[in-house]
Design a protein around this motif. Sequence first.
Motif, PDB file in Angstrom:
ATOM      1  N   ILE A 130      56.908  38.008  66.298  1.00  0.00           N
ATOM      2  CA  ILE A 130      58.208  38.501  65.836  1.00  0.00           C
ATOM      3  C   ILE A 130      59.130  37.366  65.395  1.00  0.00           C
ATOM      4  O   ILE A 130      59.938  37.537  64.486  1.00  0.00           O
ATOM      5  N   LEU A 142      65.979  46.126  69.062  1.00  0.00           N
ATOM      6  CA  LEU A 142      64.535  46.362  68.914  1.00  0.00           C
ATOM      7  C   LEU A 142      63.682  45.296  69.595  1.00  0.00           C
ATOM      8  O   LEU A 142      62.735  45.622  70.302  1.00  0.00           O
ATOM      9  N   VAL A 143      64.013  44.027  69.372  1.00  0.00           N
ATOM     10  CA  VAL A 143      63.146  42.960  69.883  1.00  0.00           C
ATOM     11  C   VAL A 143      63.304  42.852  71.403  1.00  0.00           C
ATOM     12  O   VAL A 143      62.315  42.820  72.139  1.00  0.00           O
ATOM     13  N   ALA A 181      61.757  45.997  72.867  1.00  0.00           N
ATOM     14  CA  ALA A 181      60.297  45.915  72.986  1.00  0.00           C
ATOM     15  C   ALA A 181      59.913  44.959  74.116  1.00  0.00           C
ATOM     16  O   ALA A 181      58.982  45.225  74.883  1.00  0.00           O
ATOM     17  N   GLN A 235      69.645  43.881  75.404  1.00  0.00           N
ATOM     18  CA  GLN A 235      69.348  45.076  74.610  1.00  0.00           C
ATOM     19  C   GLN A 235      70.634  45.855  74.357  1.00  0.00           C
ATOM     20  O   GLN A 235      70.896  46.296  73.248  1.00  0.00           O
ATOM     21  N   LEU A 265      62.969  45.063  60.454  1.00  0.00           N
ATOM     22  CA  LEU A 265      62.506  44.640  61.789  1.00  0.00           C
ATOM     23  C   LEU A 265      61.683  45.693  62.536  1.00  0.00           C
ATOM     24  O   LEU A 265      61.109  45.392  63.577  1.00  0.00           O
ATOM     25  N   TRP A 266      61.617  46.916  61.995  1.00  0.00           N
ATOM     26  CA  TRP A 266      60.898  47.988  62.707  1.00  0.00           C
ATOM     27  C   TRP A 266      59.415  47.637  62.925  1.00  0.00           C
ATOM     28  O   TRP A 266      58.939  47.567  64.057  1.00  0.00           O
ATOM     29  N   SER A 278      58.625  44.654  65.049  1.00  0.00           N
ATOM     30  CA  SER A 278      58.840  44.943  66.474  1.00  0.00           C
ATOM     31  C   SER A 278      57.646  45.687  67.067  1.00  0.00           C
ATOM     32  O   SER A 278      57.239  45.417  68.199  1.00  0.00           O
ATOM     33  N   MET A 286      54.889  43.450  68.196  1.00  0.00           N
ATOM     34  CA  MET A 286      55.067  42.624  69.402  1.00  0.00           C
ATOM     35  C   MET A 286      54.118  43.031  70.528  1.00  0.00           C
ATOM     36  O   MET A 286      53.774  42.214  71.381  1.00  0.00           O
TER      37      MET A 286
END
Length: 311
Positions: A109, A126-127, A130, A161, A189-190, A193, A196
């Motif tokens: 990522i 998201l990151v 995840a 988050q 970024l979907w 992510s 990951m």
Amino acid sequence: EMSPEEAAFQDRIDQDIKIEPKDWMPAGYRKTLIRQIGQHAHSEIVGQLPEGNWITRAPTLERKAILLAKVQDEAGHGLYLYAAAETLGVSRDELTEQLLDGRMKYSSIFNYPTLNWADMGAVGWLVDGAAIMNQVPLQRTSYGPYSRAMIRICKEESFHQRQGYDIMMKMAQGTAAQKAMAQDALNRLWYPSLMMFGPSDADSVHSAQSMSWKIKMDSNDELRQKFVDQTVPQAEYLGLTVPDENLKWNEEKGGYDFSQPDWEEFFDVLRGNGPCNVDRMEKRNKAWDEGAWVRDGLMAHAAKRAALKTA
Ligand code: FAQ
């Protein structure tokens, strides 16, 4: 065929008794932990770069203070994890050298760029989202020092988050241009992510052994599904659209059907060909080289003190 030592070891794992640094362990268990914890530590350190990129350009003093604290937390996470890895007999310097010369990986990522302020929202949402999905179960991982590091890290990740989601809320409820930036960040970024969580279970070489040793608690696909199920309603609440035409609630399985990321792209990023791989490694190498005088100074100071004691 398991040796009696190995059978006793597996028995402890099956009973959920933690393995501690001085306990006997199979060489493969040690090696896998060093690889996973080391990769995780490196991800925290390299993961400072995409957000560090925006500290000087945060839109308000408050946002700047929050982002600065978050990026510093990531450095702390890296240090807990290097310390956990050191209990397995590998030094932080050795791990760092293996990162810097490309022998060790860090999360795919962080090879994607952060192009606008909404990316700070999307990275946190998201990151870090995840990351928590993967790390909450790791609090119960079989290796004591790793599991204890995870407990502290998860507390901080949930704040990360929330701060990301808060930025997304602000942007999504802002002007049309701000909402478009938020949508653009989600679009880019979907899929990275989703990557990951690692390759599909069919392509995950380490999962079976790591799960029987409870180094990993869930499979890559299980966690990816849970992440999608948790995140889609959050996107809806923001009024944003997940960039997947095949996304659909599946009543029977009680989860969403969704498109897989482009796995060719994933493996290409792992080979070093993502948009930012070269830049990330240049930055980490530069920081390491420019810090040499500090490390040398500390070593000289320690040697002097040791000499004073023996004199
Ligand atoms: N990127 O057999 P598997 C964070 C590699 S969170 C790069 O399935 P495994 C927080 C894998 O190493 C991110 N490489 O592997 C933060 C293996 O290659 P190898 C870090 C990947 O280990 C947020 C090969 O593919 N979190 O930093 C990736 O059983 C915001 C085959 O795969 C962790 O590391 C990938 N995405 O499962 C910081 C969590 N996926 O080593 C700053 C702990 C797979 O044989 C800002 N790690 N590979 O050459 C894990 O749970 C596992 O290691 C997985 C992969 C699930 C990542």
